[in-house]
Design an enzyme around this catalytic site. Structure first.
Site, PDB file in Angstrom:
ATOM      1  N   LYS A  80       0.847  -1.203   0.000  1.00 20.50           N
ATOM      2  CA  LYS A  80       0.000   0.000   0.000  1.00 20.50           C
ATOM      3  C   LYS A  80       0.880   1.249   0.000  1.00 20.50           C
ATOM      4  O   LYS A  80       1.770   1.384   0.837  1.00 20.50           O
ATOM      5  CB  LYS A  80      -0.887  -0.035   1.251  1.00 20.50           C
ATOM      6  N   VAL A 187     -13.930 -15.880  29.716  1.00 25.02           N
ATOM      7  CA  VAL A 187     -13.829 -15.308  31.059  1.00 25.02           C
ATOM      8  C   VAL A 187     -15.246 -15.047  31.575  1.00 25.02           C
ATOM      9  O   VAL A 187     -16.046 -14.393  30.915  1.00 25.02           O
ATOM     10  CB  VAL A 187     -13.023 -13.987  31.033  1.00 25.02           C
TER      11      VAL A 187
HETATM   12  C1  LIG Z   1     -15.436  -1.728  10.474  1.00 27.11           C
HETATM   13  C2  LIG Z   1     -14.012  -1.760  10.920  1.00 27.11           C
HETATM   14  C3  LIG Z   1     -12.995  -1.651   9.991  1.00 27.11           C
HETATM   15  C4  LIG Z   1     -11.655  -1.633  10.409  1.00 27.11           C
HETATM   16  N1  LIG Z   1     -10.661  -1.481   9.482  1.00 27.11           N
HETATM   17  C5  LIG Z   1      -9.384  -1.346   9.904  1.00 27.11           C
HETATM   18  C6  LIG Z   1      -8.334  -1.142   8.991  1.00 27.11           C
HETATM   19  O1  LIG Z   1      -8.526  -1.109   7.784  1.00 27.11           O
HETATM   20  N2  LIG Z   1      -7.086  -0.989   9.487  1.00 27.11           N
HETATM   21  C7  LIG Z   1      -6.814  -1.043  10.815  1.00 27.11           C
HETATM   22  O2  LIG Z   1      -5.660  -0.872  11.190  1.00 27.11           O
HETATM   23  N3  LIG Z   1      -7.788  -1.293  11.701  1.00 27.11           N
HETATM   24  C8  LIG Z   1      -9.053  -1.430  11.287  1.00 27.11           C
HETATM   25  N4  LIG Z   1     -10.042  -1.677  12.187  1.00 27.11           N
HETATM   26  C9  LIG Z   1      -9.681  -1.877  13.573  1.00 27.11           C
HETATM   27  C10 LIG Z   1      -9.225  -3.324  13.759  1.00 27.11           C
HETATM   28  O3  LIG Z   1     -10.202  -4.192  13.260  1.00 27.11           O
HETATM   29  C11 LIG Z   1      -9.006  -3.607  15.214  1.00 27.11           C
HETATM   30  O4  LIG Z   1      -8.125  -2.664  15.737  1.00 27.11           O
HETATM   31  C12 LIG Z   1      -8.401  -4.976  15.382  1.00 27.11           C
HETATM   32  O5  LIG Z   1      -9.176  -5.945  14.765  1.00 27.11           O
HETATM   33  C13 LIG Z   1      -8.224  -5.297  16.831  1.00 27.11           C
HETATM   34  O6  LIG Z   1      -9.362  -5.833  17.401  1.00 27.11           O
HETATM   35  P1  LIG Z   1      -9.234  -6.395  18.868  1.00 27.11           P
HETATM   36  O7  LIG Z   1      -8.215  -7.456  18.889  1.00 27.11           O
HETATM   37  O8  LIG Z   1      -9.075  -5.259  19.798  1.00 27.11           O
HETATM   38  O9  LIG Z   1     -10.693  -6.982  19.140  1.00 27.11           O
HETATM   39  P2  LIG Z   1     -11.403  -8.319  18.574  1.00 27.11           P
HETATM   40  O10 LIG Z   1     -10.967  -8.665  17.231  1.00 27.11           O
HETATM   41  O11 LIG Z   1     -12.873  -8.110  18.822  1.00 27.11           O
HETATM   42  O12 LIG Z   1     -10.894  -9.448  19.556  1.00 27.11           O
HETATM   43  C14 LIG Z   1     -11.438  -9.591  20.844  1.00 27.11           C
HETATM   44  C15 LIG Z   1     -10.926 -10.871  21.462  1.00 27.11           C
HETATM   45  O13 LIG Z   1     -11.381 -10.935  22.798  1.00 27.11           O
HETATM   46  C16 LIG Z   1     -11.895 -12.225  23.029  1.00 27.11           C
HETATM   47  N5  LIG Z   1     -12.892 -12.141  24.099  1.00 27.11           N
HETATM   48  C17 LIG Z   1     -13.909 -11.254  24.221  1.00 27.11           C
HETATM   49  N6  LIG Z   1     -14.624 -11.537  25.332  1.00 27.11           N
HETATM   50  C18 LIG Z   1     -14.023 -12.593  25.921  1.00 27.11           C
HETATM   51  C19 LIG Z   1     -14.281 -13.346  27.079  1.00 27.11           C
HETATM   52  N7  LIG Z   1     -15.345 -13.125  27.885  1.00 27.11           N
HETATM   53  N8  LIG Z   1     -13.452 -14.379  27.381  1.00 27.11           N
HETATM   54  C20 LIG Z   1     -12.382 -14.675  26.587  1.00 27.11           C
HETATM   55  N9  LIG Z   1     -12.092 -13.998  25.476  1.00 27.11           N
HETATM   56  C21 LIG Z   1     -12.911 -12.978  25.147  1.00 27.11           C
HETATM   57  C22 LIG Z   1     -12.479 -12.655  21.714  1.00 27.11           C
HETATM   58  O14 LIG Z   1     -12.610 -14.053  21.651  1.00 27.11           O
HETATM   59  C23 LIG Z   1     -11.405 -12.138  20.769  1.00 27.11           C
HETATM   60  O15 LIG Z   1     -10.346 -13.077  20.702  1.00 27.11           O
HETATM   61  C24 LIG Z   1     -11.367  -1.747  11.786  1.00 27.11           C
HETATM   62  C25 LIG Z   1     -12.399  -1.924  12.711  1.00 27.11           C
HETATM   63  C26 LIG Z   1     -13.721  -1.929  12.291  1.00 27.11           C
HETATM   64  C27 LIG Z   1     -14.815  -2.130  13.317  1.00 27.11           C
END
Ligand SMILES: Cc1cc2nc3c(=O)[nH]c(=O)nc-3n(C[C@H](O)[C@H](O)[C@H](O)COP(=O)(O)OP(=O)(O)OC[C@H]3O[C@@H](n4cnc5c(N)ncnc54)[C@H](O)[C@@H]3O)c2cc1C
Length: 504
Positions: A80, A187
């Site tokens: 990119k 959790v």
């Molecule tokens: C529409 C959209 C588009 C995006 N596009 C981009 C992009 O182009 N570029 C970019 O850099 N970022 C982008 N992002 C942001 C990016 O998707 C996130 O920063 C990234 O996916 C990180 O997500 P996360 O790991 O914080 O959460 P998640 O992917 O939601 O992971 C959460 C984790 O917590 C676990 N969990 C939750 N509750 C429990 C529980 N009770 N017990 C045990 N485990 C639990 C789940 O199983 C999972 O493993 C975008 C986000 C959105 C919403």
């Protein structure tokens, strides 16, 4: 007080945030002998849509000793060079936000000042024609920088488009190979210490109780520890960035493999297009006050270049930030720390920043408040500046329609108002502290969105107009020659890092 080292870290959540944090800590803390355990729940799953990144990811992966070609192959990634903003100012308009530097400086004066000076006399070509990454992106070309003195080819700045689920799997293998242990489970309960409210333990649905010195909340929008248990609070920025939903869907690719992300403005938000090696990621980010989900879904599906590969995935979010990313012995990283919509692909970057800042301010078991405060100040500042950057896209536009009128008429954050005033006088931008976007990135967006300064930096008068024009013409012709020498993006990938064809 003697140092009492952190002996164990529990990371809850195994999305991009959980595994990128685990990989980073496992690599940089290996000599401390600290146990790192990650708990994730397949039943809950991940968001799995973060697919477009920005250049600091390249450096971060290299700092972990990860071979770039290997990660490109295994995440079906592509390269990119920037983002094309189409129809943002008004329908039919397009501009690039390219990575890297355009033209450099002369006597401490930025290239953009000379460009403004020539534009005033009506002789300047469009700014992006002076940027190698912009011109190469328009041609769907790509190569990595090469050592070639005085050539813009040595400064090619780039990032990746990648499959988010494959990236999490890649980082998971990396982290596990460096001693991170993984527990599958949900959790159920978070227990706090009665004396100071620190997290004492977490209990899984299986009944297993897990204790750690430091907890990292990577549970996504849920914020199970930072909010569910610690009630930290959330600052809502919806009034500035009103989009609160997205539909995401992958489709088959048609045409050449482009080397940029495309953000296409729509009646009520915008649509992304992210080209990977074997498919294209698409999504419509919209505001539920102005459009129904079904309608958004239809708009998304009707605008795809090829057949959809599955049903669209609906997502809901509240733009804003957690009041404290670090509260007591818990640090929120990823979506649990806040959400800024993906218009400038900053989500994964903020995960990186969260993990790297944690390393800089790595605590012992005393958890000194000064470290915690500094961490929180840094994260708040960086996300506020990204917020301002995003708000410019929405507020500085002539697009018609109720949604865009709302965006245009909303009172801007003070920090952005100040920046716009400064820019409107002489086109100046002052980058502060550790803010992410450079002066030129701001320039490209403000200029692209049609914000016109009244004059140019008076210091650009150190160069008479004909010489300033020569500087521009020279830069533009060198850029055109270099871009013409770059291979097609598709060919570069085929030669260096093609992913195996997907099964089935
Ligand atoms: C529409 C959209 C588009 C995006 N596009 C981009 C992009 O182009 N570029 C970019 O850099 N970022 C982008 N992002 C942001 C990016 O998707 C996130 O920063 C990234 O996916 C990180 O997500 P996360 O790991 O914080 O959460 P998640 O992917 O939601 O992971 C959460 C984790 O917590 C676990 N969990 C939750 N509750 C429990 C529980 N009770 N017990 C045990 N485990 C639990 C789940 O199983 C999972 O493993 C975008 C986000 C959105 C919403």
């Amino acid at each position: 007080m003697p140092v009492e080292p952190v002996r164990s870290i529990a990371i809850v959540g195994g999305g991009t945030a959980g595994w990128l944090t685990a990989a980073t800590l496992a690599h940089f803390l290996k000599a401390l002998g600290c146990r790192i355990r990650l708990i994730e729940s397949a039943e809950i799953g991940t968001v799995g849509v973060g697919e477009s990144t920005i250049p600091p990811i390249i450096e971060h992966l290299a700092s972990l000793g990860i071979d770039e070609n290997d990660v490109v192959r295994k995440t079906q990634a592509s390269f990119k060079l920037g983002i094309e903003f189409k129809d943002w100012t008004h329908p039919g308009h397009s501009y690039m936000h390219p990575f890297g530097l355009t033209g450099g400086q002369r006597n401490g004066v930025d290239f953009t000042a000379y460009w403004l000076k020539c534009r005033e006399s009506g002789t300047a070509a469009p700014l992006e024609e002076h940027s190698l990454t912009a011109v190469a992106a328009r041609r769907a070309s790509f190569m990595r920088p090469v050592k070639l003195a005085n050539s813009p080819l040595q400064n090619i700045t780039y990032a990746l488009h990648l499959d988010a689920s494959l990236l999490a799997a890649y980082l998971r293998a990396y982290a596990q190979a460096r001693g991170v242990t993984r527990t599958e489970g949900k959790v159920r309960h978070v227990a706090l210490r009665p004396e100071d409210g620190f997290i004492e333990s977490i209990t899984l649905e299986s009944g297993e109780r897990i204790e750690a010195d430091l907890y990292i909340d990577c549970t996504g929008f849920r914020g199970l520890l930072i909010e569910g248990a610690l009630k930290t609070g959330y600052e809502d920025w919806t009034h500035w960035l009103p989009c609160d939903r997205a539909m995401a869907v992958a489709c088959e690719r048609r045409g050449a493999l482009s080397s940029h992300t495309r953000a296409l403005a729509r009646e009520v938000g915008w649509q992304w297009r992210i080209p990977l090696q074997h498919r294209v990621g698409n999504g419509y980010v919209y505001c539920s006050q102005f459009i129904e989900d079904e309608q958004a879904r239809d708009i998304l599906l009707s605008g795809l270049e090829g057949p959809a590969l599955r049903d669209p995935l609906p997502l809901r979010f509240t733009t804003g930030r957690r009041r404290l990313c670090w509260n007591k012995n818990c640090i929120a990283i990823g979506l649990s720390a806040g959400f800024l919509e993906p218009l400038e692909s900053t989500g994964i970057h903020m995960i990186q920043r969260g993990a790297v800042l944690l390393l800089w301010l790595f605590p012992d078991r005393h958890f000194r408040q000064a470290d915690i405060d500094r961490y929180n100040r840094h994260m708040a500042f960086e996300s506020e500046r990204i917020r301002d950057f995003l708000v410019v896209h929405y507020s500085q536009t002539q697009r018609a329609g109720e949604f865009w009128r709302y965006c245009r008429e909303t009172k801007l954050p003070e920090s952005l108002q100040e920046r716009l005033e400064l820019f409107r006088s002489y086109g100046r931008i002052i980058r502060e502290g550790t803010e992410l976007f450079t002066e030129q990135s701001w320039f490209y967006i403000l200029n692209g969105q049609g914000v016109r300064p009244e004059g140019y930096d008076p210091r650009a008068d150190d160069t008479p107009a004909p010489q300033a024009q020569q500087l521009l013409d020279h830069t533009r012709s060198v850029v055109a020659r270099c871009a013409a020498a770059m291979p097609a993006h598709q060919d570069f990938i085929a030669q260096h890092c093609a992913a195996p064809l997907p099964m089935g």
